[in-house]
Write a protein that holds these residues in place. Structure first.
Motif, PDB file in Angstrom:
ATOM      1  N   ALA A  13       2.744   5.207   7.131  1.00  0.00           N
ATOM      2  CA  ALA A  13       1.856   4.298   6.415  1.00  0.00           C
ATOM      3  C   ALA A  13       0.487   4.956   6.328  1.00  0.00           C
ATOM      4  O   ALA A  13      -0.127   5.256   7.354  1.00  0.00           O
ATOM      5  N   ASP A  14       0.019   5.175   5.104  1.00  0.00           N
ATOM      6  CA  ASP A  14      -1.242   5.889   4.912  1.00  0.00           C
ATOM      7  C   ASP A  14      -2.437   4.945   5.110  1.00  0.00           C
ATOM      8  O   ASP A  14      -2.295   3.868   5.698  1.00  0.00           O
ATOM      9  N   THR A  15      -3.572   5.314   4.566  1.00  0.00           N
ATOM     10  CA  THR A  15      -4.833   4.638   4.866  1.00  0.00           C
ATOM     11  C   THR A  15      -4.778   3.130   4.660  1.00  0.00           C
ATOM     12  O   THR A  15      -5.304   2.360   5.465  1.00  0.00           O
ATOM     13  N   VAL A  16      -4.147   2.674   3.568  1.00  0.00           N
ATOM     14  CA  VAL A  16      -4.098   1.237   3.301  1.00  0.00           C
ATOM     15  C   VAL A  16      -2.661   0.723   3.315  1.00  0.00           C
ATOM     16  O   VAL A  16      -2.351  -0.295   2.695  1.00  0.00           O
ATOM     17  N   GLY A  17      -1.780   1.395   4.020  1.00  0.00           N
ATOM     18  CA  GLY A  17      -0.373   1.022   4.010  1.00  0.00           C
ATOM     19  C   GLY A  17       0.035   0.198   5.219  1.00  0.00           C
ATOM     20  O   GLY A  17      -0.586   0.256   6.281  1.00  0.00           O
ATOM     21  N   GLY A  27       0.805  -1.200   0.000  1.00  0.00           N
ATOM     22  CA  GLY A  27       0.000   0.000   0.000  1.00  0.00           C
ATOM     23  C   GLY A  27       0.844   1.259   0.000  1.00  0.00           C
ATOM     24  O   GLY A  27       2.005   1.262  -0.412  1.00  0.00           O
ATOM     25  N   ALA A  28       0.250   2.343   0.478  1.00  0.00           N
ATOM     26  CA  ALA A  28       0.901   3.658   0.442  1.00  0.00           C
ATOM     27  C   ALA A  28       1.754   3.859   1.688  1.00  0.00           C
ATOM     28  O   ALA A  28       1.232   4.037   2.793  1.00  0.00           O
ATOM     29  N   LEU A  51      18.931  12.079  -1.428  1.00  0.00           N
ATOM     30  CA  LEU A  51      18.473  11.546  -0.152  1.00  0.00           C
ATOM     31  C   LEU A  51      17.270  10.630  -0.313  1.00  0.00           C
ATOM     32  O   LEU A  51      17.122   9.657   0.434  1.00  0.00           O
ATOM     33  N   ALA A  52      16.389  10.940  -1.256  1.00  0.00           N
ATOM     34  CA  ALA A  52      15.167  10.156  -1.475  1.00  0.00           C
ATOM     35  C   ALA A  52      14.752  10.323  -2.931  1.00  0.00           C
ATOM     36  O   ALA A  52      13.882  11.133  -3.240  1.00  0.00           O
ATOM     37  N   PRO A  53      15.372   9.575  -3.843  1.00  0.00           N
ATOM     38  CA  PRO A  53      15.138   9.801  -5.269  1.00  0.00           C
ATOM     39  C   PRO A  53      13.739   9.452  -5.761  1.00  0.00           C
ATOM     40  O   PRO A  53      13.277  10.010  -6.746  1.00  0.00           O
ATOM     41  N   VAL A  54      13.049   8.505  -5.116  1.00  0.00           N
ATOM     42  CA  VAL A  54      11.777   8.023  -5.652  1.00  0.00           C
ATOM     43  C   VAL A  54      10.650   8.941  -5.200  1.00  0.00           C
ATOM     44  O   VAL A  54      10.101   8.789  -4.107  1.00  0.00           O
ATOM     45  N   ARG A  55      10.333   9.920  -6.045  1.00  0.00           N
ATOM     46  CA  ARG A  55       9.276  10.880  -5.710  1.00  0.00           C
ATOM     47  C   ARG A  55       7.901  10.368  -6.122  1.00  0.00           C
ATOM     48  O   ARG A  55       6.901  10.678  -5.508  1.00  0.00           O
ATOM     49  N   ALA A  56       7.820   9.629  -7.213  1.00  0.00           N
ATOM     50  CA  ALA A  56       6.552   9.101  -7.706  1.00  0.00           C
ATOM     51  C   ALA A  56       6.841   7.868  -8.539  1.00  0.00           C
ATOM     52  O   ALA A  56       7.909   7.733  -9.131  1.00  0.00           O
ATOM     53  N   ALA A  57       5.898   6.945  -8.562  1.00  0.00           N
ATOM     54  CA  ALA A  57       6.063   5.719  -9.338  1.00  0.00           C
ATOM     55  C   ALA A  57       4.698   5.098  -9.571  1.00  0.00           C
ATOM     56  O   ALA A  57       3.845   5.092  -8.680  1.00  0.00           O
ATOM     57  N   GLY A  58       4.503   4.577 -10.785  1.00  0.00           N
ATOM     58  CA  GLY A  58       3.255   3.893 -11.100  1.00  0.00           C
ATOM     59  C   GLY A  58       2.031   4.762 -10.902  1.00  0.00           C
ATOM     60  O   GLY A  58       0.974   4.265 -10.507  1.00  0.00           O
ATOM     61  N   GLY A  59       2.167   6.050 -11.152  1.00  0.00           N
ATOM     62  CA  GLY A  59       1.042   6.952 -10.965  1.00  0.00           C
ATOM     63  C   GLY A  59       0.806   7.361  -9.528  1.00  0.00           C
ATOM     64  O   GLY A  59      -0.148   8.098  -9.239  1.00  0.00           O
ATOM     65  N   ARG A  60       1.643   6.901  -8.603  1.00  0.00           N
ATOM     66  CA  ARG A  60       1.484   7.250  -7.196  1.00  0.00           C
ATOM     67  C   ARG A  60       2.527   8.275  -6.787  1.00  0.00           C
ATOM     68  O   ARG A  60       3.640   8.292  -7.298  1.00  0.00           O
ATOM     69  N   SER A  61       2.157   9.128  -5.878  1.00  0.00           N
ATOM     70  CA  SER A  61       3.100  10.074  -5.287  1.00  0.00           C
ATOM     71  C   SER A  61       3.071   9.898  -3.776  1.00  0.00           C
ATOM     72  O   SER A  61       2.138   9.320  -3.215  1.00  0.00           O
ATOM     73  N   ALA A  62       4.096  10.384  -3.135  1.00  0.00           N
ATOM     74  CA  ALA A  62       4.213  10.198  -1.694  1.00  0.00           C
ATOM     75  C   ALA A  62       3.151  11.000  -0.946  1.00  0.00           C
ATOM     76  O   ALA A  62       2.796  12.115  -1.335  1.00  0.00           O
ATOM     77  N   THR A  63       2.664  10.408   0.137  1.00  0.00           N
ATOM     78  CA  THR A  63       1.687  11.059   1.004  1.00  0.00           C
ATOM     79  C   THR A  63       2.344  11.392   2.330  1.00  0.00           C
ATOM     80  O   THR A  63       2.934  10.520   2.974  1.00  0.00           O
ATOM     81  N   ASP A  96      13.775  17.366   3.984  1.00  0.00           N
ATOM     82  CA  ASP A  96      12.537  18.038   4.386  1.00  0.00           C
ATOM     83  C   ASP A  96      11.370  17.654   3.487  1.00  0.00           C
ATOM     84  O   ASP A  96      10.336  18.318   3.485  1.00  0.00           O
ATOM     85  N   THR A  97      11.528  16.572   2.698  1.00  0.00           N
ATOM     86  CA  THR A  97      10.503  16.166   1.740  1.00  0.00           C
ATOM     87  C   THR A  97      10.182  14.691   1.924  1.00  0.00           C
ATOM     88  O   THR A  97      11.085  13.864   2.102  1.00  0.00           O
ATOM     89  N   TRP A  98       8.893  14.365   1.862  1.00  0.00           N
ATOM     90  CA  TRP A  98       8.458  12.984   1.918  1.00  0.00           C
ATOM     91  C   TRP A  98       8.515  12.380   0.520  1.00  0.00           C
ATOM     92  O   TRP A  98       8.145  13.018  -0.467  1.00  0.00           O
ATOM     93  N   ALA A  99       8.983  11.135   0.434  1.00  0.00           N
ATOM     94  CA  ALA A  99       9.085  10.414  -0.830  1.00  0.00           C
ATOM     95  C   ALA A  99       8.483   9.027  -0.648  1.00  0.00           C
ATOM     96  O   ALA A  99       8.170   8.615   0.474  1.00  0.00           O
ATOM     97  N   LEU A 100       8.316   8.321  -1.752  1.00  0.00           N
ATOM     98  CA  LEU A 100       7.823   6.959  -1.657  1.00  0.00           C
ATOM     99  C   LEU A 100       8.872   6.079  -0.991  1.00  0.00           C
ATOM    100  O   LEU A 100      10.048   6.112  -1.351  1.00  0.00           O
ATOM    101  N   ALA A 101       8.447   5.277  -0.036  1.00  0.00           N
ATOM    102  CA  ALA A 101       9.357   4.312   0.573  1.00  0.00           C
ATOM    103  C   ALA A 101       9.654   3.212  -0.436  1.00  0.00           C
ATOM    104  O   ALA A 101       8.832   2.920  -1.306  1.00  0.00           O
ATOM    105  N   GLU A 102      10.831   2.608  -0.331  1.00  0.00           N
ATOM    106  CA  GLU A 102      11.219   1.559  -1.258  1.00  0.00           C
ATOM    107  C   GLU A 102      11.854   0.409  -0.498  1.00  0.00           C
ATOM    108  O   GLU A 102      12.583   0.603   0.476  1.00  0.00           O
ATOM    109  N   GLN A 103      11.551  -0.797  -0.967  1.00  0.00           N
ATOM    110  CA  GLN A 103      12.088  -1.993  -0.323  1.00  0.00           C
ATOM    111  C   GLN A 103      13.604  -2.018  -0.437  1.00  0.00           C
ATOM    112  O   GLN A 103      14.169  -1.590  -1.438  1.00  0.00           O
ATOM    113  N   ASN A 104      14.254  -2.505   0.603  1.00  0.00           N
ATOM    114  CA  ASN A 104      15.709  -2.626   0.713  1.00  0.00           C
ATOM    115  C   ASN A 104      16.415  -1.296   0.937  1.00  0.00           C
ATOM    116  O   ASN A 104      17.645  -1.240   0.891  1.00  0.00           O
ATOM    117  N   ARG A 105      15.673  -0.243   1.199  1.00  0.00           N
ATOM    118  CA  ARG A 105      16.282   1.020   1.588  1.00  0.00           C
ATOM    119  C   ARG A 105      16.868   0.873   2.987  1.00  0.00           C
ATOM    120  O   ARG A 105      16.243   0.317   3.895  1.00  0.00           O
TER     121      ARG A 105
END
Length: 656
Positions: free
Chosen positions: A96-100, A67-68, A462-474, A77-86
């Motif tokens: 973890a957002d509503t369904v995360g 989930g998110a 510091l956190a390269p993954v800003r958006a992926a698969g149409g999703r952005s960080a919450t 100072d910016t939230w990004a998408l979490a990524e596995q193995n980080r």
């Protein structure tokens, strides 16, 4: 095996001492030596500054995501998408957002979080795991609580100290006024408003309110959906028994090895793990990207779900037309490495790789018995510990200040070297998109760049993954950022924002700053650089007018004053040596004093100075213990008297 590893470790210590005594005038050659390399340029030197500050031996790992789930780096100072193995370190945050939901491994232990939950890593190193939970639901599974270990969960109106291995859950209401603590197994102590009480296995404690807090203890109820998910994750980990025959569970990610590969014993390398279901031309460190993380600087993030242990421990060998991971000797508490690679490049080298005139950087995996030299500040003892599992022949350890005189075997394996433009490296772009394999001729002509790539990070690093698969960080609700928590142990000094570090890192040749350098930046910067990101108060201090915890019903045990019964930290091993007992006794003594100081700071010592001193004492004691253990000492060195900060002088009015 332990005694063999220990003898090898002692031999390596002796070699380092001999090299230092000889003034490092000559470089030892690897067994399969090539003609001597030309003198190393300054960028290839591995400095050992007088203020060498070893990073932690352990890192957190985002092991599972669903989930998110968002991530905010400690210095960012910016939230990004979490990524596995980080990799995670002190100061990092997760939401973890509503369904995360997410799982983070810290060696053999793990914490998990449910939806609408924020968990911040307050303190993570060899002796402590301290988490802040301003809202939501999280569990902490502790399989190993070593001597001197501090495990703590901090909520807005209570601090939870872990007393032994077990499974613990904390729930914090959205308004922060109610905290519940479930002990499925183990033993916990809750401290709030200057009072403390114990929670035993199969009990749940509830603390309500802040200014007039009350508490209750009852038997735990039935597991809910979150608990059931945690049990399924526990079972997956507990059933992975094949790989633990070859590697220490302390490195994390061991259960993934059973699920995604197989083991074989090779005559030249011992146990070797071979991954399943990889491309024919697959090579290690080709599928992932680089990020800038905490004390290590550039850290590799592998794409494959199993991509943790094989990329931060051990070495890789090309055996029979396929790659195999060689973990080396099985040792207690192996040391985390950001990436076990050697970097190559040089002026104009990008042309030969097909990138044009712009600068490029390449890398390849280290092979067994090839030493790893950290690009970050570290002492000789640390460099020995990070290599002890794989460098078993002391003749393969080169000049301690030079990494260019090594005959790297994987450099000559077709397809082993990969390169990207330097700007793509710094942006954390996926290698599958920005990189390309390096032909053997170009790999042979490339200059070994030294222990690191020499690339300064940007804020995107510091956190390269800003958006992926149409999703952005919450991002979590803004109210959580400033919500205060109670703590039993003082948190370490606040992380210096990246904006304040950036110029110093660039001046430092793209290497992380030492503890002393960070202290200088923190002291010379504006007040915002020195401020803690959220209020923290000692849970051991009663509230105004002496108000403490009040039981909600008759029959509950009366809480005791927190400072009258300090919490002992970790217990020694089952059969402790005299050294283990020394370390545990000194840890208990130090932690008791630290808790007292946090509750009643010494006169003349500012909060940040207190936090820095206590952290320095923690690290110093841990380092003494590790050094004494490797050297075979029976006891810790005699403790030196602690300097007490001088109280500020009162101004004397001049006589009229």
């Amino acid at each position: 095996m332990y005694h063999i590893a220990r003898r090898r470790s002692l031999a390596i210590v002796a070699l380092f001492a001999a090299i230092g005594a000889a003034g490092t005038s000559g470089a030892l050659r690897a067994q399969d030596a090539e003609p001597p390399a030309p003198p190393a340029p300054p960028s290839a030197r591995v400095p050992t500054p007088p203020d060498a500050s070893d990073p932690p031996s352990v890192a957190g790992r985002i092991a599972y995501l669903e989930g998110a789930v968002s991530f905010r780096p400690a210095a960012g100072d910016t939230w990004a998408l979490a990524e596995q193995n980080r990799a995670l370190s002190t100061g990092d945050r997760l939401w973890a957002d509503t369904v995360g939901r997410a799982e983070v491994e810290v060696g053999p232990n793990a914490f998990r979080m449910w939806n609408q939950t924020e968990v911040d890593v307050v303190h993570l190193d060899d002796h402590a795991l301290q988490l802040r939970i301003p809202q939501g639901t999280a569990t902490l599974r502790v399989k190993t609580l070593g001597a001197g270990g501090i495990y703590e969960l901090d909520a807005p109106n209570a601090a939870v100290s872990i007393g032994e291995a077990g499974e613990y859950r904390v729930d914090v209401s959205p308004d922060g006024l109610t905290t519940s603590v479930i002990v499925w197994s183990g033993d916990a102590r809750v401290t709030a408003s200057g009072s403390t009480f114990d929670v035993n296995a199969h009990q749940v404690a509830t603390i309500h309110g802040d200014s007039s807090a009350t508490y209750n203890v009852a038997d735990v109820g039935s597991p809910d959906a979150f608990d059931q998910w945690c049990v399924s994750r526990d079972q997956r980990e507990d059933h992975a028994t094949v790989s633990t025959q070859y590697v220490s569970a302390d490195m994390g990610g061991v259960e993934d090895l059973d699920a995604d590969g197989s083991w074989a014993t090779e005559a030249d390398y011992g146990p070797v793990w071979y991954p399943r279901a990889v491309a024919v031309d697959w090579a290690p460190y080709h599928y992932g990207h680089w990020v800038w993380e905490g004390p290590w600087g550039w850290v590799w993030v592998e794409d494959e779900p199993w991509g943790w242990a094989p990329f931060h421990y051990g070495r890789w060998a090309y055996i029979g037309n396929r790659w195999g991971w060689c973990p080396g000797d099985r040792v207690y508490r192996p040391v985390f490495a950001p990436a076990l690679v050697a970097f190559v490049g040089g002026a104009g080298w990008g042309v030969s790789v097909g990138f044009g005139a712009g600068p490029a950087v390449g890398w390849f995996p280290l092979a067994p018995r090839e030493p790893y030299y950290p690009p970050y500040s570290s002492g000789i003892a640390y460099r020995r510990r990070i290599n002890v599992t794989n460098v078993t022949n002391v003749t393969n350890i080169t000049n301690i200040t030079n990494v260019t005189n090594i005959s790297y075997r994987n450099r000559t394996v077709p397809g082993a070297v990969v390169a990207v433009p330097q700007d793509a490296f710094a942006r954390g772009e996926p290698v599958t998109r920005a990189g390309r394999p390096v032909p053997l001729a170009a790999a042979a002509s490339a200059r070994v760049m030294g222990a690191g790539p020499g690339i300064a990070p940007t804020s995107v690093s510091l956190a390269p993954v800003r958006a992926a698969g149409g999703r952005s960080a919450t991002a979590p609700p803004s109210r959580l950022a400033a919500r205060g928590v109670m703590a039993y142990h003082a948190p370490p000094p606040s992380t210096v924002p990246f904006a304040a570090q950036r110029q110093a890192i660039t001046t430092n040749g793209g290497r992380p700053l030492t503890t002393q350098q960070l202290s200088t930046v923190r002291a010379s910067g504006p007040a915002a650089v020195r401020a803690t990101p959220y209020p923290v108060r000692s849970a051991a201090v009663p509230l105004a007018a002496g108000r403490t915890l009040t039981p909600t019903r008759a029959g509950l045990p009366v809480p005791t004053p927190a400072l009258a019964q300090p919490r002992a930290v970790g217990t020694p091993t089952v059969h402790p040596s005299s050294l283990d007992s020394d370390f545990h006794a000194r840890s208990v003594q130090m932690e008791s004093r630290h808790v007292q100081e946090f509750a009643k700071p010494p006169a003349g010592e500012a909060p940040q100075a207190l936090a820095a001193r206590q952290e320095s004492e923690h690290v110093g004691l841990q380092r003494q213990y590790e050094t004494a253990k490797v050297q075979g000492s029976a006891h810790l060195p005699v403790a030196t008297p602690r300097a007490v900060p001088a109280a500020p002088r009162r101004a004397v009015k001049p006589k009229k």
